[in-house]
Scaffold this active site. Structure first.
Site, PDB file in Angstrom:
ATOM      1  N   HIS A 311       0.855  -1.187   0.000  1.00 12.64           N
ATOM      2  CA  HIS A 311       0.000   0.000   0.000  1.00 12.64           C
ATOM      3  C   HIS A 311       0.884   1.228   0.000  1.00 12.64           C
ATOM      4  O   HIS A 311       1.945   1.224   0.633  1.00 12.64           O
ATOM      5  CB  HIS A 311      -0.896   0.003   1.252  1.00 12.64           C
ATOM      6  CG  HIS A 311      -2.048   0.933   1.139  1.00 12.64           C
ATOM      7  ND1 HIS A 311      -1.932   2.282   1.409  1.00 12.64           N
ATOM      8  CD2 HIS A 311      -3.325   0.730   0.741  1.00 12.64           C
ATOM      9  CE1 HIS A 311      -3.102   2.852   1.191  1.00 12.64           C
ATOM     10  NE2 HIS A 311      -3.969   1.935   0.781  1.00 12.64           N
ATOM     11  N   ASP A 369      -8.004  -5.377   0.398  1.00 13.20           N
ATOM     12  CA  ASP A 369      -8.482  -6.211  -0.707  1.00 13.20           C
ATOM     13  C   ASP A 369      -8.096  -7.670  -0.558  1.00 13.20           C
ATOM     14  O   ASP A 369      -8.633  -8.528  -1.246  1.00 13.20           O
ATOM     15  CB  ASP A 369      -7.937  -5.681  -2.035  1.00 13.20           C
ATOM     16  CG  ASP A 369      -8.589  -4.366  -2.388  1.00 13.20           C
ATOM     17  OD1 ASP A 369      -9.771  -4.205  -2.054  1.00 13.20           O
ATOM     18  OD2 ASP A 369      -7.915  -3.510  -2.974  1.00 13.20           O
TER      19      ASP A 369
HETATM   20  N1  ACO Z   1       4.095  -7.745  -4.716  1.00 16.86           N
HETATM   21  C1  ACO Z   1       5.445  -7.727  -4.919  1.00 16.86           C
HETATM   22  N2  ACO Z   1       6.213  -6.615  -4.826  1.00 16.86           N
HETATM   23  C2  ACO Z   1       5.587  -5.470  -4.514  1.00 16.86           C
HETATM   24  C3  ACO Z   1       4.189  -5.391  -4.290  1.00 16.86           C
HETATM   25  C4  ACO Z   1       3.447  -6.593  -4.393  1.00 16.86           C
HETATM   26  N3  ACO Z   1       2.120  -6.588  -4.193  1.00 16.86           N
HETATM   27  N4  ACO Z   1       3.847  -4.118  -4.001  1.00 16.86           N
HETATM   28  C5  ACO Z   1       4.984  -3.409  -4.044  1.00 16.86           C
HETATM   29  N5  ACO Z   1       6.047  -4.224  -4.356  1.00 16.86           N
HETATM   30  C6  ACO Z   1       7.458  -3.817  -4.449  1.00 16.86           C
HETATM   31  C7  ACO Z   1       7.707  -3.088  -5.758  1.00 16.86           C
HETATM   32  O1  ACO Z   1       8.141  -3.980  -6.775  1.00 16.86           O
HETATM   33  C8  ACO Z   1       8.781  -2.101  -5.354  1.00 16.86           C
HETATM   34  O2  ACO Z   1      10.008  -2.807  -5.313  1.00 16.86           O
HETATM   35  P1  ACO Z   1      11.389  -2.018  -5.666  1.00 16.86           P
HETATM   36  O3  ACO Z   1      11.527  -0.945  -4.627  1.00 16.86           O
HETATM   37  O4  ACO Z   1      12.439  -3.088  -5.569  1.00 16.86           O
HETATM   38  O5  ACO Z   1      11.220  -1.484  -7.057  1.00 16.86           O
HETATM   39  C9  ACO Z   1       8.418  -1.724  -3.922  1.00 16.86           C
HETATM   40  O6  ACO Z   1       7.668  -2.850  -3.415  1.00 16.86           O
HETATM   41  C10 ACO Z   1       7.562  -0.473  -3.806  1.00 16.86           C
HETATM   42  O7  ACO Z   1       6.442  -0.613  -4.687  1.00 16.86           O
HETATM   43  P2  ACO Z   1       5.750   0.594  -5.465  1.00 16.86           P
HETATM   44  O8  ACO Z   1       4.981   0.047  -6.605  1.00 16.86           O
HETATM   45  O9  ACO Z   1       6.811   1.626  -5.761  1.00 16.86           O
HETATM   46  O10 ACO Z   1       4.797   1.154  -4.343  1.00 16.86           O
HETATM   47  P3  ACO Z   1       3.545   2.065  -4.568  1.00 16.86           P
HETATM   48  O11 ACO Z   1       3.314   2.764  -3.297  1.00 16.86           O
HETATM   49  O12 ACO Z   1       3.717   2.900  -5.803  1.00 16.86           O
HETATM   50  O13 ACO Z   1       2.377   1.030  -4.894  1.00 16.86           O
HETATM   51  C11 ACO Z   1       0.589  -0.495  -4.665  1.00 16.86           C
HETATM   52  C12 ACO Z   1       1.428   0.607  -3.986  1.00 16.86           C
HETATM   53  C13 ACO Z   1       0.101  -0.035  -6.032  1.00 16.86           C
HETATM   54  C14 ACO Z   1      -0.631  -0.788  -3.793  1.00 16.86           C
HETATM   55  C15 ACO Z   1       1.458  -1.745  -4.804  1.00 16.86           C
HETATM   56  O14 ACO Z   1       1.901  -2.212  -3.535  1.00 16.86           O
HETATM   57  C16 ACO Z   1       0.740  -2.876  -5.564  1.00 16.86           C
HETATM   58  O15 ACO Z   1       0.804  -2.913  -6.797  1.00 16.86           O
HETATM   59  N6  ACO Z   1       0.056  -3.817  -4.825  1.00 16.86           N
HETATM   60  C17 ACO Z   1      -0.717  -4.856  -5.458  1.00 16.86           C
HETATM   61  C18 ACO Z   1      -2.066  -4.274  -5.899  1.00 16.86           C
HETATM   62  C19 ACO Z   1      -3.000  -4.008  -4.730  1.00 16.86           C
HETATM   63  O16 ACO Z   1      -3.161  -4.819  -3.840  1.00 16.86           O
HETATM   64  N7  ACO Z   1      -3.644  -2.840  -4.761  1.00 16.86           N
HETATM   65  C20 ACO Z   1      -4.635  -2.446  -3.750  1.00 16.86           C
HETATM   66  C21 ACO Z   1      -4.192  -1.221  -3.059  1.00 16.86           C
HETATM   67  S1  ACO Z   1      -5.252  -0.875  -1.706  1.00 16.86           S
HETATM   68  C22 ACO Z   1      -6.630  -0.176  -2.385  1.00 16.86           C
HETATM   69  O17 ACO Z   1      -6.643   0.416  -3.414  1.00 16.86           O
HETATM   70  C23 ACO Z   1      -7.827  -0.373  -1.623  1.00 16.86           C
END
Ligand code: ACO
Length: 435
Positions: A311, A369
């Site tokens: 998140h 979620d």
């Molecule tokens: N699985 C594996 N790796 C992940 C995940 C994941 N679910 N989420 C983040 N990471 C990693 C990224 O690859 C990144 O790694 P790096 O630093 O080596 O490049 C690091 O963690 C940071 O991730 P970002 O994408 O930069 O974080 P951001 O804050 O932009 O994204 C998000 C947050 C979109 C929720 C992300 O964690 C994600 O895609 N999660 C899966 C989708 C999801 O569950 N969304 C629901 C969000 S809650 C809602 O809307 C109610």
């Protein structure tokens, strides 16, 4: 809205040998902010922050999140207390009108919502224009936007009465729209709302009753539905809420602005994650396959992400996920669903991920979620409906945030800037001179 930030000091920025003092503002809780409003006027420069990682867009008194500690408060009340003791309609009132209602306020508000659940009959014909296999969110974007054509008289957001009409009217009509979308997609006749039922039960009945047989849900299902709506009601300046604020900042019709929130919510990084998460749990299928998916999530050359994990704000367990997890267990017990393979996969996946150095180091915890899809599945909804249910709950927050912005005198039309890296000035050449 009475603005309540206090100046706590100044930040000094030196750029191109010019020094500017920028106010540092504090709120009730959370990090202080540097007010950069005057930056462009004083230095001729903007700030750049794609994804708004370090940028606040507004002052708000609705929702507070402490992502490091996993705290979520609505108007000061913690989400777990609201989920345990309140109900969705009361939360809608709290978010939109600032305080928990008195008995008579709640009575009047509930009646106002209940008495406006029906849709204009022309709206029903509108649904018939969609293909039956349209994604429910595609229909929802269209149907909610279309409301502004059916109820044009609630357009003046500066008028408090009209704001109340559009707010309570939209809370009333969203379940009817969502239920009609579901019925249309499965080819069943629409079921009309019933005024004696609670908000959640009325919605479930409009989804699952058929003219030949009335639907009498287990009370645990009604409780779980209401809790789902509560947990998804508001989450401060997330993508869809910011979209609603930006759309409404131009003075757009409230229903059109809410439709833009529905569109933004649809994406798999936001509200679409619950659908993607359940599909992922089904694809994993058994506990034995979890290590394979964990490895894929950690592999940078693989675009796969563990859906329902991570998140932008929470770097701790999402407090909504905790409530949702408890709700799922309660639901499974009440419905006597033993050994649900999806729940087993989810619990084991969570256990393994929370012990894995990759997820620990990146502070990736289950978000709301992760468990909400399992609850919606147990209630009886197909995965394509999940984000529609999310939109139903989030409408409460979208409206509260939009209304707050409308009465905030510091807010103007939202207009971000950019750093331009395209072609510099050049003269047009006619087609016949180009090779
Ligand atoms: N699985 C594996 N790796 C992940 C995940 C994941 N679910 N989420 C983040 N990471 C990693 C990224 O690859 C990144 O790694 P790096 O630093 O080596 O490049 C690091 O963690 C940071 O991730 P970002 O994408 O930069 O974080 P951001 O804050 O932009 O994204 C998000 C947050 C979109 C929720 C992300 O964690 C994600 O895609 N999660 C899966 C989708 C999801 O569950 N969304 C629901 C969000 S809650 C809602 O809307 C109610």
């Amino acid at each position: 809205m009475e603005n309540k930030t206090v100046q706590k000091g100044t930040a000094t920025l030196t750029v191109n040998s010019k020094t500017v003092e920028l106010p540092v503002l504090g709120g009730t809780d959370g990090p202080d902010v540097i007010d950069v409003k005057r930056l462009y006027a004083e230095t001729g420069m903007f700030t750049l922050d794609p994804g708004f990682t370090s940028t606040g867009s507004c002052e708000s008194q609705i929702t507070f999140i402490n992502g490091e500690e996993g705290i979520l408060l609505h108007r000061g009340y913690p989400i777990d207390q609201l989920a345990e003791n309140s109900n969705f309609l009361e939360l809608v009132y709290l978010l939109n009108y600032g305080e928990l209602p008195s008995k008579s306020e709640f009575h009047d508000f509930s009646r106002d919502v209940t008495e406006h659940t029906m849709l204009h009959t022309q709206m029903d014909r509108f649904f018939g224009g969609f293909r039956r296999d349209s994604h429910p969110m595609a229909m929802m974007v269209g149907a909610v936007g279309a409301l502004s054509a059916f109820y044009p008289d609630a357009m003046d957001v500066k008028d408090e009465d009209q704001r109340r009409i559009s707010t309570n009217g939209l809370i009333a009509k969203m379940p009817t729209i969502a239920a009609r979308i579901y019925k249309y997609s499965i080819g069943q006749p629409f079921i009309e709302p019933q005024n004696h039922l609670s908000y959640a039960e009325n919605f479930l009945r409009m989804c699952f009753s058929v003219p030949a047989e009335d639907y009498k849900p287990n009370p645990a299902i009604i409780r779980a539905m209401d809790r789902l709506l509560i947990l998804q009601a508001d989450h401060e300046q997330n993508a869809s809420t910011s979209t609603v604020r930006l759309a409404a900042s131009s003075g757009a019709h409230p229903y059109a602005a809410i439709a833009s929130g529905v569109a933004s919510l649809w994406g798999p990084s936001h509200g679409g994650a619950n659908e993607a998460c359940l599909n992922m749990l089904r694809e994993i299928g058994s506990v034995e396959r979890i290590p394979e998916f964990i490895a894929r999530a950690k592999d940078k050359s693989d675009p796969f992400r563990l859906m329902g994990f991570g998140h932008r704000v929470y770097k701790n367990y999402d407090p909504r996920a905790k409530v949702m997890q408890a709700t799922v267990h309660e639901l499974m017990q009440e419905l006597d669903i033993k050994n649900s393979p999806i729940l087993q996969v989810a619990m084991e996946l969570e256990r393994i991920a929370l012990e894995d150095p990759y997820f620990i180091e990146k502070k990736l915890y289950p978000n709301v979620d992760f468990y909400s899809g399992i609850a919606m599945d147990a209630i009886g909804f197909p995965t394509e409906m999940f984000t529609v249910l999310f939109a139903l709950g989030r409408t409460a927050g979208w409206l509260a945030q939009m209304n707050e912005m409308t009465v905030d005198k510091t807010q103007r039309i939202g207009r971000p800037r950019q750093i331009y890296t395209g072609a510099p000035f050049r003269d047009y050449t006619s087609l016949d001179t180009r090779s």
